[in-house]
Structure formats: C-alpha cells, structure tokens
Design an enzyme around this catalytic site. Structure first.
Site, PDB file in Angstrom:
ATOM      1  N   HIS A 351       0.786  -1.233   0.000  1.00  0.00           N
ATOM      2  CA  HIS A 351       0.000   0.000   0.000  1.00  0.00           C
ATOM      3  C   HIS A 351       0.814   1.278   0.000  1.00  0.00           C
ATOM      4  CE1 HIS A 351      -4.239  -1.165   0.447  1.00  0.00           C
ATOM      5  NE2 HIS A 351      -3.743  -2.281   0.948  1.00  0.00           N
ATOM      6  N   LYS A 541      -8.942  14.195   3.471  1.00  0.00           N
ATOM      7  CA  LYS A 541      -8.119  12.983   3.546  1.00  0.00           C
ATOM      8  C   LYS A 541      -7.259  13.119   4.789  1.00  0.00           C
ATOM      9  CE  LYS A 541      -6.484  14.030  -0.643  1.00  0.00           C
ATOM     10  NZ  LYS A 541      -6.418  12.761  -1.374  1.00  0.00           N
ATOM     11  N   ARG A 542      -6.552  12.051   5.182  1.00  0.00           N
ATOM     12  CA  ARG A 542      -5.618  12.191   6.300  1.00  0.00           C
ATOM     13  C   ARG A 542      -4.672  13.355   6.040  1.00  0.00           C
ATOM     14  NH1 ARG A 542      -5.600   8.146  10.427  1.00  0.00           N
ATOM     15  NH2 ARG A 542      -3.855   9.356  11.215  1.00  0.00           N
ATOM     16  N   LYS A 547       0.656  14.493   1.114  1.00  0.00           N
ATOM     17  CA  LYS A 547      -0.610  14.819   0.456  1.00  0.00           C
ATOM     18  C   LYS A 547      -0.725  16.320   0.171  1.00  0.00           C
ATOM     19  CE  LYS A 547      -3.167  10.883   2.470  1.00  0.00           C
ATOM     20  NZ  LYS A 547      -3.948  10.213   1.393  1.00  0.00           N
ATOM     21  N   THR A 649      -8.369   6.766  -3.072  1.00  0.00           N
ATOM     22  CA  THR A 649      -9.708   6.328  -3.439  1.00  0.00           C
ATOM     23  C   THR A 649     -10.672   7.499  -3.277  1.00  0.00           C
ATOM     24  OG1 THR A 649      -9.961   5.497  -1.178  1.00  0.00           O
ATOM     25  CG2 THR A 649      -9.467   3.879  -2.900  1.00  0.00           C
ATOM     26  N   LYS A 653     -14.173   8.751  -5.464  1.00  0.00           N
ATOM     27  CA  LYS A 653     -15.485   9.102  -4.909  1.00  0.00           C
ATOM     28  C   LYS A 653     -15.916  10.488  -5.373  1.00  0.00           C
ATOM     29  CE  LYS A 653     -13.810   6.902  -0.769  1.00  0.00           C
ATOM     30  NZ  LYS A 653     -13.404   7.212   0.608  1.00  0.00           N
TER      31      LYS A 653
HETATM   32  C1  LIG Z   1     -12.073   7.451   0.965  1.00  0.00           C
HETATM   33  C2  LIG Z   1     -11.679   7.774   2.341  1.00  0.00           C
HETATM   34  C3  LIG Z   1     -10.321   7.938   2.656  1.00  0.00           C
HETATM   35  C4  LIG Z   1      -9.219   7.847   1.635  1.00  0.00           C
HETATM   36  O1  LIG Z   1      -9.039   9.120   1.035  1.00  0.00           O
HETATM   37  P1  LIG Z   1      -7.783   9.459   0.115  1.00  0.00           P
HETATM   38  O2  LIG Z   1      -8.123  10.805  -0.448  1.00  0.00           O
HETATM   39  O3  LIG Z   1      -7.733   8.415  -0.947  1.00  0.00           O
HETATM   40  O4  LIG Z   1      -6.582   9.486   0.985  1.00  0.00           O
HETATM   41  C5  LIG Z   1      -9.999   8.240   3.970  1.00  0.00           C
HETATM   42  N1  LIG Z   1     -10.948   8.374   4.913  1.00  0.00           N
HETATM   43  C6  LIG Z   1     -12.252   8.247   4.636  1.00  0.00           C
HETATM   44  C7  LIG Z   1     -13.256   8.430   5.723  1.00  0.00           C
HETATM   45  C8  LIG Z   1     -12.666   7.930   3.347  1.00  0.00           C
HETATM   46  O5  LIG Z   1     -13.972   7.781   3.089  1.00  0.00           O
END
Ligand SMILES: *Cc1c(COP(=O)(O)O)cnc(C)c1O
Length: 809
Positions: A351, A541-542, A547, A649, A653
């Site tokens: 990952h 995101k985190r 990032k 991911t 979305k």
């Molecule tokens: C999709 C999702 C992530 C992953 O987000 P990235 O932008 O791909 O880092 C992290 N936390 C939650 C709650 C999510 O739904």
C-alpha cells in the site's frame, strides 16, 4: 407493512426491552438493527450451509483495519427495505433520518487502507464470491477529532458504549494465543527436528461476527472480529490458584490487547503492544481458517486448493510463519512440505512507497515475544537466500539487500517476508505497481516476474453514490435504469445526456441541492453561513506532508492576497474546505491543521474578502461525514507529490459524485484522467521522473521562492505572524521545512498549481460547460468501481468463482 410494523414493535419489546410508546430514536435504531440482524442471520445460515456443502474455495481477507462507517442504511438498501422501514418509523412518530443518526461509525481503521477493505467485502458479497474478512474488535477505533483553539484534540471514541447491534458473539470460535516462553529443540538441525514452545503466556481470542450484506442478493460475507480474553474465562483453575484479586487484575491486563486501534503514527512504531496485536490477530485468524478447512475437507496438505489468505499490507504478515508453525508443530508436516503449503496460500497487497512506512520488527523484540516465529523466519530466510544466490551468483551485495533480516539494524523486513511467502504481490494503481517493480521490489521482480501484478483500487457505488447521493442516484436511474448499481460501466450510457438540456439542468440542480446540504452541515458544525453558489473546493483525507494540504493552503493565502490587493480579475467566489485527522504523534501534520484554522479565522473575519472567499475545516472526518462532503463538492484536490500516493480512493469518490479534479499525475489520478478525458481534468505539477531528476540534481526550494514574488510574500506572511496576531514562532517549523529541503516539492509545484487554479476559475464562470465536464466525469468513471477491483482479484489473484449469480429484483 402492518406485518413489518408489528415485527418492529415486537423486537422493541423482546430484544430492546423498552415500551414502544415511550421509546426514543435510539431505541428504535436498536429495534430496527436487531430485526435486520435476524434477517441477515437467517440468510447467512443458508449461505454457509451451501458453501460448506459445495466445499467452496474461499478468499480470506486479513486486514488490521476495516473502516466501515454506519451500516443501517447500507443493509436496508441491500435488502431493499429503506422505504418500508422509513414508513413504519414515520407511523410510530419517528423520522428515519433521526433514527439512523443514532448509529456510531464503526471506525476500525485510519483511512484509505481500511476503507478499501470495507469496500472489498461489499464487492465480494454483492457478486457472490465466497469471501471472509478478519479484523480485531477494537473497543476504541479511530479517535474522535475536536478542534479547540484551532488545534486538533483527540478523544477516545467508545463506539461500543451502547452495544453493537450488528454483531453476534460466537462462543464456539475461540482459540488460544501464546506469547513469550522458550523453545526446546530435539534433533536440532536434522530432518527430524522437533521444537516445543513452552512456558508461554496465554490469551484467548473470542470471535464476534458482523455479516456484511451484498446488494440485493442472497450472498453475504462474514467479518469476524477478534476480542482478547484472558485464559481465566475458559479455565477455572486459573482462579483456583489462590490469589483471586491478582487473577482478576491479570485478566484486565490481558484484555487490553484489543482495546485500541493504533493511529498511523510514526512515533508509535515498534511498540510491543502493536506486535502483540498483529500476532494475536493472525494467530486467531489462521487457526480459524485451518479449522474451517479441516471441518469441510480432509488433507491439510491440500489447503491451498481451498484456501487463499490475503494480506492487506504487511500488518498481518506474521500469518506466514504462523501457518508454517501450525503445519510443522501441530500437524507434523516436514519442513519442506510445510513451506510448499504455506507459501502457496498467501497473496499480498502493498500500500505504500514511503520508506518510513515499510514495517520492520526488531529481532530482539521478536525473540522475546515470539521466539518460535523468529526461529521460523530464520529458516525461511535461509531457504530464500539460497534462491537469491542462484539468481544473482555474481552479486554478493544482493544477499544483504534481499535478506529478510537487515543485518545492520537487526530488524525483520516484513515487506520482504510478505513477498517471499506469497504467490502474488500487487500494487494498487498502475503507477504504484510499476514503481514497486522498478524500486523497492526490483530484485524480487527479477527473481519472480510473474508474481507481480497490478490491481487498481476501486470504491463501492452502493455507499458512495446510491446511499450518500440519492439525488444523483435517482437521476441516473431515471435515464439508464438501475443496473449501474452492480455494473458501474453502464454509466457510459450517460454520455449522450450531456446534450440533453433538461437532463443537464437536473444534474446541475442535484449538485446545487447537495452543496446546500453540505453548507447546512458546515453551518451546524462551524457556525458559518456559506453561499451554495460559490465554488466548493475540497481537500479531505488524512493530513500528511506528502498529500500537500500545505500547497493548497498556500494557494488560498495567495488568492486572498490577490483579492485584497485588487489583483484578482473577476474572482470566482470560493469556499475552501478541508477535513482530515492527523496522527496524534505527527507534529507537522498537527501544525498544518492549526495553520489551516488560523488562516480560516483571519480570512473569514475579513470584511474586504468575505463575499469572495471562505475557509472551513470540518472536524472529525470519517465515513459518515464523507457522505455529506463528496456529493457537495465541485473541485476535488488530489495534489500529492508525484510518486507518493499509492492510489487514492477519495479521488474516485469525488469524480463519481460529479466533481472535477485538480491533480498531479500520481496514483490513480493518472488512470482517472485517462478515463474521463484530459480536457475534463485539471493537471498540474512535476511528474514522477521529473521529481526524481530534480531531487537527484539537488533541489533548492529557495530558487522557486525567489522567482515568484507572490510565493515570497506568502512565505513572509507565515514568518511575520500575519495569521497569528503577531506570533512569529508558531509556524517557524513549517517555514523551515518548506525552505530547507522541502522534501515534497511544495515550492517547485506552486506556480504550476496557481495557473491550474486560474483555469478552474475560468471554467467555473461558464456553469453549463462546467456541468458538462462534471457529467463526463460521472459517465466515464465506471472503471473505478470496487466491483472491477474484486472481479480482478477473484480472477487473477485468488482463483475464485462466484457461488451465486442470481440477484433479487
Ligand atoms: C475514501 C476515504 C479515505 C481515503 O481518502 P484518500 O483521499 O484516498 O486518501 C480516507 N478516509 C475516509 C473516511 C474515506 O472515506
């Protein structure tokens, strides 16, 4: 309906034990959940009978994290029961909305990795694959984030406070788990060597099951969660030894093992408790898997025919020596034969490329906590190094580089162990898989080229469109029918809709409604009023340096300066939305959160810019909050340094919910851009080879600061306390990182990013054109469904066939 209502009332009385007349929304949540759990249970028993009877091959998905979120609506949607249940609740005087908000998020994960695991179970169940998930039953999952004085404060989230109505305790699923102790070897080194692991400290793993529904199918997937119990619960002698109080205290200590999920935290690395969690997890899971296999099949030597165990990252990689231990010490297979069986059983997903995230454990710690496993890892390594020697006879350096044990630091490389013990290794996006083969795993790829494959991540459209964006979901269904819910490529049929003015007006109206809903949510949380016609520019995101939330924030400051100085030509009103958690021990990430909030405070209070820009930090980003955010976004920020984000991911979305992306060519952004069309994606920044070249030739961030007066000004504002009421020190460490080293090349990408944002503004001024491009994102993002991901794993990695193909209408 009358029948459903009376069943609900009965459940209230029998299972919740409250008077239906006085019951509140929370009581009704439990009544609905218990009723649904009963239905799921019935369905699951039938399914298990069938799977056992057919002796199916199963894929076991081992993941230390499952970021599930709330399950009520997901389960009701799967059973097609949202409407009847809402109607019953309405008659009983309660709104479905209020009832479903009583559920705590099951937040057994940090972020993307755990969310992927949850999506994978959804895909497996929906398509009838015989799958099975394993995780720990953390009493405290991901922490709850509050923002106090602009700073993150972590609070424990006791999601099990009122009990988890979705789970069933399995009193028969319990296994002893051993730690510490010492080895007694007979005939050491010979073919008949036997090893006894004695004087161990023992715990018991108890299973609880959370059945995961598939969408409108009789198929399901079980998620089994392990809880740590002391041996005292199973062995009365324990208490008879005399010291009752000590025995009870001991019990409490043992049961702490599954108390809390580790937040992705560099400072927590190498902790003994984490190692014990990982081993506890895999030992219980592997014993359970072997026991199920043996109850359905005969010969342990044929295990790989019916069982594939998937390692979601290296966290469960001790499963490899654990299976080996069971085969040798319990089932008495010879060493070679045992290795043949074990190494044919596992598959592994990597990952991350960040070197600091590659897991290692010290030899010293392993020798104390898991002496038998260390012993077996040495044996695996011995065998492995022989293969290395025959592959690279002229390169002695390879032995050190490929050894499972780093000689210098005396640490075990869990990534190497996972590659050596698996039949397939995959990255999670094309770029990521290529970088693995060219980088960290290069020599392994030379030795075992067929072992390395790519499976690009995906997301479930059931949760991320059908559930969280009902407006867009029903608009789509009105045009192309409902089949997209299990076959997302059908969204392609929407392409023709871009020329249908009426449809496009509805598409724009849905987005406006979702933005109003998000604005209202932010209003509740932050006490601010937002104009839903502004451009909603979102990065959630985190929080992590790679990032690059900082790059986004610097652009926000630059934009603010432009407006204040009258340099912004016809600026588009913009709301910059951030959300995300920082690991509790990650100092820089927490400082970034504080800076976002300081900047927000200054900008939001400025009457000169108030109508043109706002900044909002939404606290406690989690799956439920994400359900508001993606549908209400115009612009998706995917701006990591090229070569750092494995896949992402969140990017998928957003696109699925009709946001345009501004992004670097990193992770799955590359494939998303190819799919939706370059003209429907705002690309900027250095590409991976350019990043590597720039670093190689010696990168100096100050060159970029000196070249760009606007950037220089922003950096000066961070230095001189512009956003801190004159406190010059607060962000010194941020300024220092950006001006010394700037490992993630924020300064180098700044100009390109600003230019790209100007293109964003220009397009947003043409609302119809913006909508068209957003529509192309929706229509062409079908390949990023978790269904595609799961079908690929099933076919190319796990060799799995669906048991069910039928689907309820
Ligand atoms: C999709 C999702 C992530 C992953 O987000 P990235 O932008 O791909 O880092 C992290 N936390 C939650 C709650 C999510 O739904």
């Amino acid at each position: 309906m009358a029948n459903l209502k009376s069943r609900l009332i009965n459940t209230m009385i029998h299972a919740v034990g409250e008077d239906p007349d006085g019951a509140d929304a929370n009581d009704w949540y439990y009544a609905v959940a218990f009723l649904v759990r009963g239905m799921l249970s019935e369905q699951y028993i039938k399914l298990e009978r069938e799977q056992s009877r057919q002796q199916v091959r199963r894929a076991y998905y081992l993941s230390m994290e499952f970021l599930i979120g709330r399950q009520l609506t997901a389960n009701l949607l799967a059973l097609d029961m949202v409407e009847p249940i809402s109607a019953c609740l309405e008659e009983l005087g309660h709104s479905y909305e209020a009832v479903r908000n009583c559920e705590f998020d099951a937040a057994l994960g940090n972020g993307g990795l755990g969310r992927l695991a949850a999506c994978i179970l959804d895909g497996l169940a929906t398509h009838g694959y015989p799958g099975y998930g394993y995780c720990l039953r953390y009493e405290f999952g991901m922490f709850h984030q509050r923002i106090e004085n602009g700073q993150q404060v972590e609070q424990p989230e006791n999601w099990l406070r009122f009990g988890n109505p979705w789970e069933l305790e399995r009193h028969n699923a319990h296994y002893p788990i051993r730690f510490h102790g010492r080895l007694i070897k007979h005939a050491e080194g010979s073919a008949n060597e036997t090893v006894m692991w004695v004087e161990t400290d023992d715990l018991v793993a108890m299973g609880s099951d959370m059945p995961m529904t598939g969408f409108r199918t009789p198929a399901m997937v079980n998620l089994r969660l392990w809880n740590a119990r002391s041996g005292a619960d199973f062995n009365l002698d324990y208490f008879n030894e005399g010291d009752f109080m000590a025995a009870v205290k001991d019990k409490t200590v043992s049961e702490n093992l599954t108390k809390v999920l580790y937040p992705n935290d560099a400072n927590e690395r190498g902790q003994e408790l984490r190692l014990k969690q990982e081993y506890f997890f895999v030992s219980a899971s592997v014993q359970d898997i072997v026991s199920r296999y043996l109850s359905e099949n005969g010969d342990i030597r044929n295990l790989p025919q019916k069982v594939v165990i998937h390692l979601n990252d290296t966290h469960p990689s001790l499963a490899i020596p654990e299976l080996l231990r069971l085969l040798i010490d319990e089932y008495r297979l010879g060493k070679e034969e045992a290795w043949e069986v074990a190494s044919q059983t596992f598959t592994y997903t990597n990952h991350t490329l960040l070197p600091e995230a590659l897991e290692t454990w010290s030899v010293d710690l392993l020798s104390r906590v898991l002496p038998r496993h260390l012993d077996l890892i040495y044996k695996i390594n011995h065998r492995h190094l022989k293969a290395v020697m025959s592959n690279f006879p002229d390169d002695q350096g390879m032995l050190n580089r490929l050894s499972l044990i780093d000689d210098g630091s005396q640490r075990i490389r869990m990534g190497w162990l996972s590659v050596v013990g698996s039949t397939r290794v995959n990255g999670v996006a094309k770029l990521h898989s290529d970088l693995l083969k060219a980088g960290v795993f290069k020599p392994f790829h030379q030795m075992y080229p067929e072992r390395f494959v790519n499976v690009t991540n995906g997301v479930t459209q059931r949760r991320w469109l059908l559930q969280s964006n009902p407006g867009l979901a029903s608009l789509i269904t009105s045009r192309i029918g409902p089949r997209w819910t299990t076959d997302l490529e059908r969204l392609k049929e929407l392409e023709s809709a871009v020329d249908d003015a009426e449809f496009m007006a509805q598409f724009a109206a849905v987005k406006r409604d979702n933005k109003a809903r998000l604005a209202e949510r932010i209003g509740e949380l932050l006490d601010m009023t937002l104009d839903p016609s502004a451009l909603f520019d979102v990065q959630v995101k985190r929080i992590h340096e790679y990032k690059r939330q900082l790059l986004n924030l610097l652009s926000v400051i630059a934009h603010y300066n432009r407006i204040k100085e009258g340099r912004a030509v016809n600026p588009v009103p913009r709301v910059s939305i951030f959300a995300g958690k920082a690991a509790p021990g990650y100092y820089m990430a927490k400082l970034i959160i504080r800076l976002i909030n300081d900047v927000a405070k200054t900008i939001n209070a400025d009457p000169q810019t108030r109508d043109l820009m706002r900044v909002a930090f939404i606290p406690n980003y989690n799956v439920s909050e994400a359900g508001f955010i993606f549908p209400g976004s115009d612009l998706s920020e995917q701006i990591s340094t090229a070569g750092t984000e494995a896949s992402g991911t969140g990017n998928m979305k957003f696109a699925l919910n009709g946001a345009l992306t501004i992004g670097t060519l990193d992770g799955a952004n590359i494939e998303i851009r190819e799919a939706v069309g370059a003209e429907n994606f705002f690309k900027f920044g250095l590409e991976t080879p350019e990043v590597e070249a720039l670093r190689a030739k010696g990168y100096d961030p100050n060159v970029y600061i000196n070249q760009n007066a606007e950037l220089g000004h922003v950096m000066e504002q961070l230095r001189n306390g512009y956003f801190t009421g004159g406190d010059h020190d607060r962000y010194r460490d941020i300024v220092n990182t950006l001006t010394h080293g700037d490992h993630y090349l924020v300064m180098a990408d700044f100009s390109s990013y600003m230019k790209s944002l100007e293109e964003v503004d220009a397009l947003y001024r043409q609302p119809e054109e913006w909508s068209r491009r957003a529509m192309f994102n929706v229509a062409r993002v079908g390949g990023f469904s978790i269904d595609r991901t799961v079908h690929t794993y099933a076919r190319e990695i796990w060799g799995l066939k669906p048991l069910f193909r039928e689907r309820r209408a």
